[in-house]
Design a protein around this motif. Structure first.
Motif, PDB file in Angstrom:
ATOM      1  N   LYS A   1      -7.317  -1.256   0.675  1.00  0.00           N
ATOM      2  CA  LYS A   1      -7.296   0.123   0.178  1.00  0.00           C
ATOM      3  C   LYS A   1      -8.687   0.738   0.198  1.00  0.00           C
ATOM      4  CE  LYS A   1      -5.252   2.956  -3.435  1.00  0.00           C
ATOM      5  NZ  LYS A   1      -4.492   2.964  -4.711  1.00  0.00           N
TER       6      LYS A   1
ATOM      7  N   CYS B   1       0.854  -1.187   0.000  1.00  0.00           N
ATOM      8  CA  CYS B   1       0.000   0.000   0.000  1.00  0.00           C
ATOM      9  C   CYS B   1       0.888   1.235   0.000  1.00  0.00           C
ATOM     10  CB  CYS B   1      -0.906  -0.010   1.230  1.00  0.00           C
ATOM     11  SG  CYS B   1      -1.926   1.477   1.370  1.00  0.00           S
TER      12      CYS B   1
ATOM     13  N   HIS C   1      -8.593   3.466   3.012  1.00  0.00           N
ATOM     14  CA  HIS C   1      -8.131   4.722   2.414  1.00  0.00           C
ATOM     15  C   HIS C   1      -9.089   5.344   1.395  1.00  0.00           C
ATOM     16  CE1 HIS C   1      -4.404   3.819   4.416  1.00  0.00           C
ATOM     17  NE2 HIS C   1      -4.200   2.747   3.684  1.00  0.00           N
TER      18      HIS C   1
ATOM     19  N   ILE D   1       0.116   4.175   0.704  1.00  0.00           N
ATOM     20  CA  ILE D   1      -0.267   5.148   1.729  1.00  0.00           C
ATOM     21  C   ILE D   1       0.270   4.772   3.104  1.00  0.00           C
ATOM     22  CG2 ILE D   1      -2.226   6.277   2.870  1.00  0.00           C
ATOM     23  CD1 ILE D   1      -3.826   5.781   0.289  1.00  0.00           C
ATOM     24  N   CYS D   2       0.016   3.521   3.528  1.00  0.00           N
ATOM     25  CA  CYS D   2       0.433   3.108   4.872  1.00  0.00           C
ATOM     26  C   CYS D   2       1.534   2.065   4.862  1.00  0.00           C
ATOM     27  CB  CYS D   2      -0.766   2.590   5.659  1.00  0.00           C
ATOM     28  SG  CYS D   2      -1.433   1.025   5.001  1.00  0.00           S
ATOM     29  N   LYS D   3       2.000   1.646   3.655  1.00  0.00           N
ATOM     30  CA  LYS D   3       3.106   0.692   3.494  1.00  0.00           C
ATOM     31  C   LYS D   3       2.775  -0.728   3.966  1.00  0.00           C
ATOM     32  CE  LYS D   3       5.349   4.223   2.007  1.00  0.00           C
ATOM     33  NZ  LYS D   3       5.395   4.435   0.538  1.00  0.00           N
ATOM     34  N   ALA D   4       1.504  -1.032   4.208  1.00  0.00           N
ATOM     35  CA  ALA D   4       1.121  -2.394   4.584  1.00  0.00           C
ATOM     36  C   ALA D   4       1.334  -3.325   3.391  1.00  0.00           C
ATOM     37  CB  ALA D   4      -0.336  -2.430   5.035  1.00  0.00           C
TER      38      ALA D   4
END
Length: 322
Positions: free
Chosen positions: A261, A244, A265, A246-249
């Motif tokens: 996602k 991801c 998000h 956005i959050c690096k998951a």
């Protein structure tokens, strides 16, 4: 550059591109190959090769004399791997053909004609079983898709329909779509330039249930994409990783990635009563009960009701302990 019909000038350009390609083969470590879906072929001995790792490990042939190379091998636009691109004269490494062509011209005084390289380049290094376009860094799970994508980096344009192509050879092949005798699909409005293209189109678009998903590392084929992904994980140890931005998951499947996602998000689903947003429909449906006061989950022992099933299940433990 635009192109409508083959002309003497275009034929001359093709010849010059072949001469440039021959110079690059002679003086660089590009690895030329042929591609006839779903297999590859050795550019020199025409041996059929089933997958990319086998192609890259295929024995290196000695380069034929220039005249033989041009006459017998460079009859079509060339595909080549540049994952280990070096100058054969001095050993310097380069990222792509324009750089090494300039190097050969300026440093080693090799002759290049005023034409393109006549080579479509690919970096065939597999990264977790995936292929990356070395020009724009997009990721693909098969060479077929990467090969098709290369037209986005177009050098020539069809004047009839405006589509772009990475090489003049591909454009010439495409032009048959606009001529009488092209092959029309009986299931949709698509028109294909060759019988092979028509067969592949019908298999991939209309033959539901056929084994159209091929493992990139062996001969196995699958009727569904997720089965192919499971096979690559269990048989070849390849774990796909979707991160991801956005959050690096990290996620091992594209489905899990998009679910995350959308839920965390996106939140594009809006409650028309209070304006609160949600990532998935089931969350909205659960939220709507707060406006209606609905309590559909009823205890069959004491008749108490609850808005959520999990609340009812938690309540039932009271009766189990009493």
């Amino acid at each position: 550059m635009t192109f409508n019909h083959p002309t003497a000038a275009s034929n001359e350009t093709e010849i010059l591109e072949r001469l440039n390609a021959a110079t690059l083969i002679e003086h660089t470590t590009i690895k030329p190959f042929l591609y006839q879906p779903p297999n590859f072929k050795c550019f020199y001995c025409l041996q059929t090769i089933p997958d990319i790792p086998s192609l890259l490990q295929h024995d290196t042939h000695s380069i034929p004399r220039r005249h033989h190379l041009i006459k017998n091998h460079l009859k079509r636009n060339l595909k080549a791997d540049i994952s280990d691109l070096k100058c054969r004269i001095c050993g310097d490494g380069f990222a792509d053909l324009p750089d090494i062509r300039l190097h050969l011209d300026k440093v080693h005084k090799k002759l290049f004609y005023n034409a393109n390289n006549g080579v479509i380049t690919y970096d065939l290094t597999l990264k977790n079983g995936m292929l990356e376009c070395h020009k724009c860094k997009k990721i693909f799970n098969s060479f077929f898709l990467l090969n098709k994508h290369m037209n986005e980096h177009s050098n020539v344009v069809c004047e009839t329909c405006g589509l772009g192509f990475v090489s003049k050879q591909r454009l010439i092949c495409h032009m048959t779509v606009h001529q009488n005798g092209a092959y029309k699909c009986g299931n949709c409005d698509a028109v294909l330039p060759t019988k092979f293209a028509l067969r592949y189109h019908c298999l991939s678009r209309h033959a539901v249930g056929k084994k159209r998903f091929k493992c990139a590392l062996c001969f196995e084929r699958f009727s569904e994409h997720y089965k192919k992904m499971t096979h690559m994980k269990e048989k070849h140890g390849i774990l796909f990783n979707f991160t991801c931005s956005i959050c690096k998951a990290n996620f091992h499947t594209r489905k899990a990635f998009w679910k995350h996602k959308n839920k965390m998000h996106t939140q594009a689903i809006k409650c028309e009563i209070c304006g609160k947003c949600f990532g998935e429909n089931w969350e909205l449906n659960l939220h709507l009960k707060s406006h209606t006061g609905e309590k559909p989950f009823v205890c069959d022992i004491c008749q108490k009701s609850y808005k959520q099933k999990k609340s009812l299940l938690k309540h039932k433990t009271v009766h189990e302990t009493s």
